[in-house]
Scaffold this motif. Sequence first.
Motif, PDB file in Angstrom:
ATOM      1  N   ARG A 128      53.995  83.583 179.464  1.00 13.83           N
ATOM      2  CA  ARG A 128      53.878  85.012 179.742  1.00 13.83           C
ATOM      3  C   ARG A 128      52.591  85.378 180.475  1.00 13.83           C
ATOM      4  O   ARG A 128      52.221  86.554 180.524  1.00 13.83           O
ATOM      5  CB  ARG A 128      53.988  85.811 178.436  1.00 13.83           C
ATOM      6  N   TYR A 151      53.563  88.455 184.206  1.00 20.45           N
ATOM      7  CA  TYR A 151      54.660  87.512 184.047  1.00 20.45           C
ATOM      8  C   TYR A 151      54.086  86.107 183.980  1.00 20.45           C
ATOM      9  O   TYR A 151      52.923  85.868 184.325  1.00 20.45           O
ATOM     10  CB  TYR A 151      55.674  87.621 185.199  1.00 20.45           C
ATOM     11  N   VAL A 154      58.810  80.063 183.473  1.00 18.48           N
ATOM     12  CA  VAL A 154      59.835  79.718 182.494  1.00 18.48           C
ATOM     13  C   VAL A 154      60.175  78.232 182.501  1.00 18.48           C
ATOM     14  O   VAL A 154      60.839  77.747 181.574  1.00 18.48           O
ATOM     15  CB  VAL A 154      61.123  80.535 182.729  1.00 18.48           C
ATOM     16  N   SER A 170      59.945  82.687 187.283  1.00 16.50           N
ATOM     17  CA  SER A 170      59.559  83.540 186.158  1.00 16.50           C
ATOM     18  C   SER A 170      60.804  84.244 185.628  1.00 16.50           C
ATOM     19  O   SER A 170      61.914  84.056 186.136  1.00 16.50           O
ATOM     20  CB  SER A 170      58.525  84.579 186.592  1.00 16.50           C
ATOM     21  N   ASP A 171      60.605  85.098 184.617  1.00 16.84           N
ATOM     22  CA  ASP A 171      61.722  85.868 184.072  1.00 16.84           C
ATOM     23  C   ASP A 171      62.325  86.814 185.103  1.00 16.84           C
ATOM     24  O   ASP A 171      63.489  87.196 184.991  1.00 16.84           O
ATOM     25  CB  ASP A 171      61.265  86.693 182.865  1.00 16.84           C
ATOM     26  N   ASN A 172      61.535  87.206 186.088  1.00 13.17           N
ATOM     27  CA  ASN A 172      61.978  88.188 187.066  1.00 13.17           C
ATOM     28  C   ASN A 172      62.380  87.576 188.400  1.00 13.17           C
ATOM     29  O   ASN A 172      62.667  88.309 189.355  1.00 13.17           O
ATOM     30  CB  ASN A 172      60.874  89.223 187.307  1.00 13.17           C
ATOM     31  N   PHE A 215      68.818  82.697 181.190  1.00 15.42           N
ATOM     32  CA  PHE A 215      67.391  82.655 180.885  1.00 15.42           C
ATOM     33  C   PHE A 215      67.101  82.312 179.428  1.00 15.42           C
ATOM     34  O   PHE A 215      65.984  82.542 178.950  1.00 15.42           O
ATOM     35  CB  PHE A 215      66.730  83.985 181.254  1.00 15.42           C
ATOM     36  N   ASP A 217      65.702  80.161 176.698  1.00 16.18           N
ATOM     37  CA  ASP A 217      64.541  79.284 176.880  1.00 16.18           C
ATOM     38  C   ASP A 217      64.912  77.812 177.017  1.00 16.18           C
ATOM     39  O   ASP A 217      64.378  77.101 177.873  1.00 16.18           O
ATOM     40  CB  ASP A 217      63.551  79.450 175.718  1.00 16.18           C
TER      41      ASP A 217
END
Length: 315
Positions: A128, A151, A154, A170-172, A215, A217
Amino acid sequence: ASVLQANDKVFIFRPGARPLEWDGVFTDTNGDGTVDSVFAAKTKTATASFPCPDADWGVYFRNRLIVPNPDAIDTGVDDNAQTILMSDILDDNEYALDGEFYMNKGTADYTIGAIPYQEDQLIVFNRRSIHMISGIRNTSTAVHSEITRQYGCVSRKSICQQGPYTYFLSDNGIYVLSPGMDPSMTGEALAISKVSPMAIPLSRPINDVIEEVNFDDTTISKSVSIVHENKLFCALPVTDGTDQDCTIVMVYDFLAGSKGAWVSRDTFPDGFVIDNFVVTSFGAGNTKKRLFIVNDKGWWLYGETESDDSARTIG
């Protein structure tokens, strides 16, 4: 498992255990027809006060073996999911307190991976947040700074570089860290080169694909990227957001247009997954670097045709 070559040594990292180190043997010493190589787990020795801890992965940079520290074993430092440990110079089994760096300790965060940057810097990716350690030639005076906490990353294998630019998932979406300079900072431990996170993801034009990505993990950590022949290849798990393996590859061409562009969504036969990418010499004279996909069925030449050089169907 994760394999790392460090000068004339080879290490195999595996979760929850100390890395294995190859003994360098190429010969059949007992004449039984097999090479008597051994990969032995690193242990505490007479010369190693604080040996290499359990580590899932490692990076070799500036003659130091750099590892995460989630489960320390008699290393003399606290085990912590946000910690990076650096070995002594040219001693991959000796770790000291001044080689320990905390990345957001005390937060709901953990270290995913790291990659060298410029001459003396290391970019560390947390789940994060993103950090930089500057001046690692002398760990006692090295400086830790935070790049962003908007961010993180991942998947460790999604981190790759092209020139001064660093790419990661990343998550985005797929983001870029771009280079910058700070002429006001001087001194041995304060590097003048910096990186800045882009506000808009590189993957914005393919956001419809990103929205399909699983997504979870344990799934997204399998995502893998590589730069080859002026293209960025990103393998993603995107079958309606439920696939547990990477089944497609998105291709970004740095030479397309004036600023580069996404040029392909590569698909493969049912059941074919992408575990990793490898670039290596291939063909007559080993004069050309070729890109391979690696999975549990073997190595597959990644080309723009439906078959490889041996006429095997590859999709």
